[in-house]
Design an enzyme around this catalytic site. Structure first.
Site, PDB file in Angstrom:
ATOM      1  N   ASP A   1      -0.034   5.062   0.976  1.00 52.69           N
ATOM      2  CA  ASP A   1      -0.200   6.040   2.054  1.00 52.69           C
ATOM      3  C   ASP A   1      -0.106   5.398   3.429  1.00 52.69           C
ATOM      4  O   ASP A   1      -0.803   4.420   3.702  1.00 52.69           O
ATOM      5  CB  ASP A   1      -1.567   6.727   1.914  1.00 52.69           C
TER       6      ASP A   1
ATOM      7  N   ASP B   1       0.882  -1.154   0.000  1.00 51.45           N
ATOM      8  CA  ASP B   1       0.000   0.000   0.000  1.00 51.45           C
ATOM      9  C   ASP B   1       0.932   1.219   0.000  1.00 51.45           C
ATOM     10  O   ASP B   1       2.102   1.108   0.360  1.00 51.45           O
ATOM     11  CB  ASP B   1      -0.851  -0.060   1.278  1.00 51.45           C
TER      12      ASP B   1
END
Length: 454
Positions: free
Chosen positions: A18, A16
């Protein structure tokens, strides 16, 4: 299920972006997110202007794992069995008596749906990541303000909150400089984004040279993703990854079928028509884990390549990757740092008014333990504060050991380990603390109870 987990055994590493690969300066980003939502409610929807001012310590309210009961205006901290451990109405904490009177020791009425990880509901909202969290404080203050003015019993502000999120984060917002959030991050990336440690960059290259396939799967749109990656990894960031998937719309990326959520190519950050299949590595938008896995089989030459996914949201990353795709999952949990960090002494050299709007805010980083909500991991039962042995795990804590392979405070924490390092995994037959690396949160260690739980 074997007891150990090693990255060397995995063929594919998915990340991922953020709060996983890209870490934020949390006090600054929390303040910006709060402001971007508040600005919209006040200017577009006519809410009270007082919402725009924020006392420095008010972000203490933000604690991951809270559930907002939308109709009641109550925030709840749930135990693993679904009972209510702490609650507030708006920002105001309820006493143990009030909690017992309102919620009793029964399972909370929506717990069944929450624990089934059904995220979108008109009845409640689950705050489980740092993008959402400042919205919890704003909603709580909205409830306070509505109570003051109208003495409402059922609340109807949620649609406005959704519009505020939409306005600031919609796909076109970055390009159009819409809202408060993107323009500010574009203009001052250093203020909000931490640089990626050299050790992590080196580790990503090491994974690649060991023959691993690297994926970036983010719900951020391609233009924001590019800004972040260039800032933290450099202009050659695409060389780190074999496949980049933006606007992945997680958790749907994992749960949807190819028909429901086809992959799309991008041209100048605009999504093109749907692809029938995913045939080669590259940069894509939307998509689904099923077709991605078919491509990974082709790329690895294996019938069942082993994938591990790193993410910070239980809801959008860890649960769906494990539940729908049966991937290994590494949960990035900054709250594991909360134990170690002591608050720096306040140093106020000049009056706050003179400082830049988002500079020098002496706001606590959200992963310091919230005074109002206590530990993310455990709590005492309401009404039994003085009884012995009444510490229970929170529902958030239970999810970690149920759906994560291991949990770590940051990628940096494991970047210097050899690739074949054997981590102890969370698994049903071992202790609930087995999978925390480098060490379990103090709150979960028996001898610390009296210290941790005030």
């Amino acid at each position: 299920m074997q007891q150990y987990f090693s990255l060397a055994d995995c063929d594919v590493m998915g990340f991922d972006l953020d709060h996983t690969l890209c870490r934020y300066h949390l006090p600054q980003s929390a303040r910006l997110i709060y402001d971007s939502f508040a600005q919209y409610l006040v200017t577009e929807k006519g809410y009270d202007k007082d919402l725009l001012t924020l006392a420095p310590d008010s972000l203490d309210f933000c604690c991951k794992g809270l559930v907002l009961d939308i109709e009641e205006g109550d925030f709840l901290k749930l135990a693993e069995d679904g009972t209510v451990l702490r609650a507030s109405h708006g920002t105001k904490s309820m006493t143990s008596e009030e909690i017992l009177e309102t919620y009793g020791r029964r399972e909370w009425k929506h717990f069944n749906t929450v624990s089934g990880m059904v995220s979108r509901s008109a009845k409640y909202y689950l705050y489980d990541n740092y993008f959402d969290l400042p919205g919890a404080l704003l909603c709580a203050r909205v409830v306070d303000s509505l109570d003051q003015h109208d003495g409402q019993k059922k609340y109807d502000f949620w649609k406005d909150m959704v519009a505020a999120i939409q306005h600031n984060y919609k796909i076109s917002a970055f390009k159009e400089d819409c809202g408060t959030y993107f323009p500010e991050v574009k203009n001052h990336p250093d203020r909000y984004l931490q640089t990626c440690p050299e050790s992590v960059k080196k580790w990503l290259k090491q994974l690649k040279s060991a023959g691993k396939i690297l994926l970036l799967i983010t719900s951020s749109h391609s233009d924001y993703c590019r800004l972040l990656c260039e800032h933290i990894l450099g202009n050659d960031f695409e060389e780190y990854f074999d496949i980049v998937i933006t606007n992945a719309l997680k958790p749907g990326f994992f749960s949807h079928t190819p028909n429901q959520r086809p992959f799309r190519t991008l041209e100048n950050d605009e999504e093109q028509e749907a692809l029938l299949s995913l045939d080669k590595p590259g940069w894509y938008s939307q998509g689904n884990a099923i077709q991605l896995y078919e491509l990974l089989k082709k790329m690895t030459g294996k019938l069942d390549p082993k994938v591990v996914y790193f993410g910070d949201s239980m809801h959008s990353d860890i649960f769906p990757a494990r539940h729908y795709s049966n991937w290994e999952t590494v949960f990035i949990l900054e709250e594991l740092l909360g134990d170690k960090v002591t608050l720096p002494a306040e140093t106020e050299s000049e009056p706050l008014e003179k400082k830049g709007k988002y500079e020098g805010d002496q706001l606590k980083a959200p992963y310091f333990v919230s005074k109002q909500w206590g530990s993310f991991f455990v709590d005492r039962l309401p009404g039994l504060e003085n009884a012995e042995e009444t510490l229970v795990r929170t529902w958030s804590c239970k999810c970690i050991s149920t759906y994560s392979t291991i949990a770590i405070p940051s990628l940096e924490a494991i970047a210097d380990l050899p690739l074949d390092y054997r981590f102890t995994r969370f698994s049903s037959n071992s202790s609930a603390t087995a999978g925390y690396y480098p060490s379990p949160p103090r709150a979960l260690l028996p001898n610390e109870e009296s210290v941790t739980m005030k």
